[in-house]
Design an enzyme around this catalytic site. Structure first.
Site, PDB file in Angstrom:
ATOM      1  CE  LYS A 195      -1.966   2.951   2.101  1.00  0.00           C
ATOM      2  NZ  LYS A 195      -1.722   4.393   1.789  1.00  0.00           N
ATOM      3  N   GLY A 248       6.283   4.900   8.697  1.00  0.00           N
ATOM      4  CA  GLY A 248       5.504   6.133   8.730  1.00  0.00           C
ATOM      5  C   GLY A 248       5.565   6.746  10.113  1.00  0.00           C
ATOM      6  CB  SER A 249       3.331   9.169  11.744  1.00  0.00           C
ATOM      7  OG  SER A 249       2.097   8.483  11.608  1.00  0.00           O
ATOM      8  CB  THR A 250       5.626   7.485  16.392  1.00  0.00           C
ATOM      9  OG1 THR A 250       7.002   7.369  15.997  1.00  0.00           O
ATOM     10  CG2 THR A 250       5.445   6.799  17.729  1.00  0.00           C
ATOM     11  N   GLY A 253       1.887   4.107  13.564  1.00  0.00           N
ATOM     12  CA  GLY A 253       2.532   2.851  13.986  1.00  0.00           C
ATOM     13  C   GLY A 253       1.794   2.211  15.156  1.00  0.00           C
ATOM     14  CD  GLU A 270      12.160   3.569   9.193  1.00  0.00           C
ATOM     15  OE1 GLU A 270      12.042   4.520  10.002  1.00  0.00           O
ATOM     16  OE2 GLU A 270      12.284   3.704   7.981  1.00  0.00           O
ATOM     17  CB  CYS A 304      12.519   8.315   9.461  1.00  0.00           C
ATOM     18  SG  CYS A 304      13.397   7.275   8.318  1.00  0.00           S
ATOM     19  CD  GLU A 401       9.630  12.183  12.277  1.00  0.00           C
ATOM     20  OE1 GLU A 401       8.504  11.655  12.279  1.00  0.00           O
ATOM     21  OE2 GLU A 401      10.664  11.587  11.918  1.00  0.00           O
TER      22      GLU A 401
HETATM   23  P1  NAI Z   1       1.365   8.462   8.060  1.00  0.00           P
HETATM   24  O1  NAI Z   1       1.997   7.631   9.109  1.00  0.00           O
HETATM   25  O2  NAI Z   1      -0.044   8.895   8.263  1.00  0.00           O
HETATM   26  O3  NAI Z   1       1.427   7.728   6.630  1.00  0.00           O
HETATM   27  C1  NAI Z   1       2.312   6.682   6.293  1.00  0.00           C
HETATM   28  C2  NAI Z   1       1.560   5.573   5.581  1.00  0.00           C
HETATM   29  O4  NAI Z   1       0.587   5.028   6.462  1.00  0.00           O
HETATM   30  C3  NAI Z   1       0.788   6.018   4.334  1.00  0.00           C
HETATM   31  O5  NAI Z   1       0.836   4.990   3.369  1.00  0.00           O
HETATM   32  C4  NAI Z   1      -0.624   6.169   4.861  1.00  0.00           C
HETATM   33  O6  NAI Z   1      -1.600   6.024   3.872  1.00  0.00           O
HETATM   34  C5  NAI Z   1      -0.696   5.035   5.850  1.00  0.00           C
HETATM   35  N1  NAI Z   1      -1.694   5.195   6.907  1.00  0.00           N
HETATM   36  C6  NAI Z   1      -2.178   6.348   7.443  1.00  0.00           C
HETATM   37  N2  NAI Z   1      -3.095   6.071   8.382  1.00  0.00           N
HETATM   38  C7  NAI Z   1      -3.202   4.730   8.463  1.00  0.00           C
HETATM   39  C8  NAI Z   1      -3.970   3.841   9.259  1.00  0.00           C
HETATM   40  N3  NAI Z   1      -4.833   4.290  10.171  1.00  0.00           N
HETATM   41  N4  NAI Z   1      -3.808   2.500   9.085  1.00  0.00           N
HETATM   42  C9  NAI Z   1      -2.935   2.033   8.180  1.00  0.00           C
HETATM   43  N5  NAI Z   1      -2.194   2.825   7.385  1.00  0.00           N
HETATM   44  C10 NAI Z   1      -2.312   4.164   7.529  1.00  0.00           C
HETATM   45  O7  NAI Z   1       2.278   9.740   7.849  1.00  0.00           O
HETATM   46  P2  NAI Z   1       1.873  11.146   7.214  1.00  0.00           P
HETATM   47  O8  NAI Z   1       0.535  11.577   7.706  1.00  0.00           O
HETATM   48  O9  NAI Z   1       2.081  11.065   5.768  1.00  0.00           O
HETATM   49  O10 NAI Z   1       2.990  12.071   7.852  1.00  0.00           O
HETATM   50  C11 NAI Z   1       2.836  12.502   9.210  1.00  0.00           C
HETATM   51  C12 NAI Z   1       4.169  12.535   9.913  1.00  0.00           C
HETATM   52  O11 NAI Z   1       4.652  11.207  10.012  1.00  0.00           O
HETATM   53  C13 NAI Z   1       5.278  13.294   9.220  1.00  0.00           C
HETATM   54  O12 NAI Z   1       5.241  14.651   9.483  1.00  0.00           O
HETATM   55  C14 NAI Z   1       6.480  12.628   9.813  1.00  0.00           C
HETATM   56  O13 NAI Z   1       6.747  13.184  11.077  1.00  0.00           O
HETATM   57  C15 NAI Z   1       6.055  11.187  10.001  1.00  0.00           C
HETATM   58  N6  NAI Z   1       6.528  10.323   8.910  1.00  0.00           N
HETATM   59  C16 NAI Z   1       7.594   9.510   9.147  1.00  0.00           C
HETATM   60  C17 NAI Z   1       8.100   8.740   8.130  1.00  0.00           C
HETATM   61  C18 NAI Z   1       9.265   7.844   8.335  1.00  0.00           C
HETATM   62  O14 NAI Z   1      10.000   7.608   7.389  1.00  0.00           O
HETATM   63  N7  NAI Z   1       9.466   7.278   9.502  1.00  0.00           N
HETATM   64  C19 NAI Z   1       7.563   8.801   6.780  1.00  0.00           C
HETATM   65  C20 NAI Z   1       6.401   9.633   6.631  1.00  0.00           C
HETATM   66  C21 NAI Z   1       5.927  10.379   7.681  1.00  0.00           C
END
Ligand code: NAI
Ligand code: MG
Length: 497
Positions: A195, A248-250, A253, A270, A304, A401
């Site tokens: 996804k 993605g975000s904590t 996570g 991660e 990250c 972050e």
């Molecule tokens: P996010 O954690 O919401 O999105 C990452 C992935 O998770 C995307 O594919 C999204 O569609 C999916 N996702 C979102 N909600 C979900 C749920 N309830 N169940 C399953 N999958 C879900 O991150 P977002 O909103 O794009 O960015 C927010 C913050 O997260 C950023 O400002 C940053 O601080 C952090 N982040 C950290 C990353 C890393 O590499 N560790 C990468 C992206 C964001």
């Protein structure tokens, strides 16, 4: 200013409506719904994408389940499987320019960076993991069962794929994150539902074509585009999924962990970071300043592991902060397709608002903005490379972050002070140490509670280097041979002779 020419294949790829890749076929979302992925440099529509939902996830999971339980994938020899994974790496290199252009258009990153880093690293990951397919050894074990005196046993372990794996990835390195997830999963024989992030689905869709061309059987890799709550959440919760891997975000996570409770699927995560980058007074002056700037400004701070907390030994504090600020001011911010662009836009309007919101909170908390501090223009999602100092440990800009080109810099006095300061975070993903004293360097490396410590360098990634987090930065490791553990089960077999 010269601008790269849009590849004609990329032009037609973005103009075509995009479907979901399920069971080896391209299909519309069951709901028929679509969404637009914009170009972050302009805010204008780039491509139309199928909006996958729970029904599509269910179809993809069933396709992966059938491919795992009955398909040819499980009957292929490790060598055959390794060659297929290797071929994916070759095809990525053959399509380097297309993939780099899609990545730059969809994410905003400079095309030069996508060509030099994102795409070659993704290819290398598949090439590296291909070699492991033939080396998934177990071991033979000598038993001493106390309640079976005189009985001989022959015991050994087998390393087997976990099964059907859901993989949810973010937008900061769209192709590379797909590679980090798919490479080890395929090398170890799993079947996958990927996804991609809703902000950046394009490179994963081209990758799906290349994966099919490489000879991966139908249903082994399925790509379902869509939003987190509509497609990600049902994937994490699905009872026929054996494992979910998330980057993605904590915050999300933690939702993934809750969603996984139903069938206690395996989880690897991660997550975020607030990584310390520590410059000692004896560090190489030029390299440490350039390194501190690269640590935070690479990929517009949307990393990250971004070195977002800069600590400098007191005697060099002003000089290093000034040096990083000079670099910040000199960075050419613009459209990723312009050849002289060093930093593109943030990925989305949402991310722009998040980052400028942090900048406002820093100012109202009384921190000092040395350079930068705001949005650039009113077109696209550009933000100034920013250096902030005179913070206090409890400020949001120090603790949370930001995921933008914003560094907070503070002085420190001694090695003992800095170890405590550097570790004062709920995260533990990366860390940097700059010194010419080898004992100090390795002593610090030992004391830092982080999954990666870079000494006199930063942002060095390699398929052989394991990557992941301590504390709330995640569970498990990607890359390296450690990644194989995240995608395999160990079976102990014990036979009485
Ligand atoms: P996010 O954690 O919401 O999105 C990452 C992935 O998770 C995307 O594919 C999204 O569609 C999916 N996702 C979102 N909600 C979900 C749920 N309830 N169940 C399953 N999958 C879900 O991150 P977002 O909103 O794009 O960015 C927010 C913050 O997260 C950023 O400002 C940053 O601080 C952090 N982040 C950290 C990353 C890393 O590499 N560790 C990468 C992206 C964001
Ligand atoms: Mg989100």
């Amino acid at each position: 200013m010269s601008t790269a020419t849009l590849d004609t294949r990329v032009e037609s790829f973005t103009q075509a409506p995009h479907q979901l890749f399920i069971g080896g076929r391209w299909v519309d979302a069951a709901s028929g719904e679509t969404f637009i992925t914009p170009n972050p440099a302009t805010g204008e529509a780039l491509a139309s994408i199928a909006a996958g939902g729970p029904e599509d996830i269910d179809r993809a999971v069933r396709a992966a389940r059938a491919a795992f339980d009955e398909g040819p994938w499980g009957r292929m020899t490790p060598s055959e499987r390794g060659r297929v994974v290797w071929k994916i790496g070759d095809l990525i290199l053959e399509h380097l320019e297309e993939l780099a252009q899609l990545e730059s258009l969809d994410n905003g990153k400079p095309l030069t960076v996508a060509r030099a880093a994102d795409v070659p690293l993704a290819a290398d990951l598949f090439h590296y993991m291909a070699g492991w397919a033939t080396k998934l050894d177990g071991s033979s074990l000598s038993l001493s069962v106390p309640y079976a005196p005189g009985v001989q046993f022959h015991a050994y372990t087998l390393r087997e794929p976990i099964g059907v794996v859901g993989q949810i990835i973010p937008w900061n390195f769209p192709l590379l994150m797909a590679a980090w997830k798919l490479g080890p999963a395929l090398a170890t024989g799993n079947c996958v539902i990927l996804k991609p992030a809703e902000q950046t689905p394009l490179s994963a869709l081209l990758l799906a074509q290349l994966i099919a061309e490489a000879g991966v059987p139908d249903g082994v890799v399925n790509v379902v585009t869509g939003f987190g709550e509509d497609a990600g959440a049902p994937l994490a919760a699905h009872d026929m999924v054996d494992k979910v891997a998330f980057t993605g975000s904590t915050e999300v996570g933690k939702l993934i962990v809750q969603a996984a409770i139903g069938n206690l699927k395996k989880v690897s995560l991660e997550l975020g970071g607030k990584s310390p980058n520590v410059v000692f007074a004896d560090a190489d002056p030029d390299a440490s300043v350039a390194g501190a700037a690269n640590a935070i400004f690479f990929n517009h701070g949307q990393c990250c592991v971004a070195g977002s907390r800069l600590f400098v030994e007191e005697s060099r504090f002003d000089e290093v902060v000034e040096g990083v600020a000079e670099i910040a001011k000199s960075i050419k911010v613009g459209d990723g397709f312009a050849e002289d662009t060093q930093m593109g836009p943030l990925v989305s309007d949402e991310q722009l608002r998040r980052v400028t919101g942090f900048l406002d909170s820093g100012r109202s908390d009384g921190a000092e903005v040395v350079t930068g501090g705001g949005q650039i223009g009113d077109h696209g999602y550009f933000v100034e490379p920013t250096v902030i100092t005179r913070t206090r440990p409890e400020m949001r800009i120090v603790r949370e972050e930001i995921f933008g080109p914003v560094v907070v810099a503070e002085p420190f006095q001694s090695l003992d002070d800095i170890a405590a300061l550097a570790n004062d975070s709920s995260y533990g993903l990366g860390a940097g140490v700059w010194t010419r004293d080898i004992s100090k360097a390795h002593a610090m490396a030992k004391r830092l509670r982080a999954g990666t410590v870079w000494i006199n360098c930063y942002n060095i990634f390699d398929a052989a280097l394991p990557f992941g987090g301590y504390k709330q930065s995640g569970w498990g490791r990607e890359m390296g041979h450690e990644a194989l553990e995240a995608y395999t089960e160990v079976k102990a077999v014990c036979a009485q002779l």
